[in-house]
Design an enzyme around this catalytic site. Sequence first.
Site: not given
Ligand code: SAH
Length: 378
Positions: A137, A130, A117, A141, A368, A144
């Site tokens: 991935c 974005c 996406e 985490c 995000c 996420c």
């Molecule tokens: N892998 C990269 C890019 C990922 S997404 C990274 O981790 O930085 C970009 C941001 O969104 C990251 O800071 C990630 O931690 C955050 N993110 C992921 N899931 C989220 C959620 N459920 N709520 C808020 N932020 C989130």
Amino acid sequence: MTSQPLIQIAPEAPTGLVPSRRAGMPPRHLADLDLPERQAAVAELGEPAFRARQISTHYFGRLVRDPARMTDLPAAARDRIATELLPHLLTPVREVACDGGATRKALWRLHDGSLVESVLMGYPDRVTVCISSQAGCGMACPFCATGQAGLTRNLSTAEIVDQAVHLAGVAASGAVVGSPPRLSHVVFMGMGEPLANYARVVAAVRRLTAPAPEGLGLSQRHITVSTVGLVPAMRRLADEGLSVTLALSLHAPDDELRDELVPVNQRWKVAEVLDAAWHYAERTGRRVSIEYAMIRDVNDQPWRADLLGRLLAGRLTHVNLIPLNPTPGSRWDASPKPVEREFVRRLRAAGVSTTVRDTRGREIDGACGQLAAAEVTG
Ligand code: SAH
């Protein structure tokens, strides 16, 4: 913390003039290559070298992705070039809009059936996309959505670039209400860990920022690469001679909690990852963004704000607090607004520049961490 790292890393392709194909990777595309490589590729097809510039002008300059619309090319040349340099990479599965048309999420199917996406966000003064750097991935985490599904594969350079080119075309058509028509910013905050697909992401940054017709002509300063904190790759990026913004997903100032929220912390600790961030800031002169998802009663305590403030005070940095966007079935929720405000207040009192990220795209699962294409397949 006794848990083992759950991180999956896809093997890097060997570097060479023409990226080699690996299982699952798409065919070669114009956007995988720089201009001299494109010239070599058209020469191999028996075409004059100027064709490289001609098709590049269509693709990067006019945002024309369909070879059938490149009508200044002789039909036979067009067919050869379409097959060899403009294979179809992204098939739109669904595009949805929200925020009064200012946010649009696109779901794509790749040639092997993988889904990724991208999100297009319009503001009064700029248009941001974005984009995803991997299908799935491997960083795991727990808050996420993408992290839950695991890694499918790295995207090719062209699969990354084509998301931006496609959505730049959507913006150019005037579809983003109340925003300029020209794409100006790109954030690598979609699916995937960009620095785990290092070579292709750096090549994509070069395509996005090379002047037209070699590339899309965006300013390097308008590109943000976001990482969980892969320390060796952060250090390598500092030496690329690029002025892109680095965003570090910190989410906790202490190792005990960060080991859980960002499992790669079990390998590279908070102190090490911040050292790498400051090294990046020194080498590039760019302020490093610290991303911090505000999770109720998990990482939002006043003492954690104070500890974070002490770690960041006096550094070339900016904190972006992201209200947690709870993933389906998650035990976690966003911090209450008063708690968030107190967190901001304490960071600012420590002299740390801090803002709260807007929550664009929430109603279309485009915010995000909500980019979990597998859930949209139904
Ligand atoms: N892998 C990269 C890019 C990922 S997404 C990274 O981790 O930085 C970009 C941001 O969104 C990251 O800071 C990630 O931690 C955050 N993110 C992921 N899931 C989220 C959620 N459920 N709520 C808020 N932020 C989130």
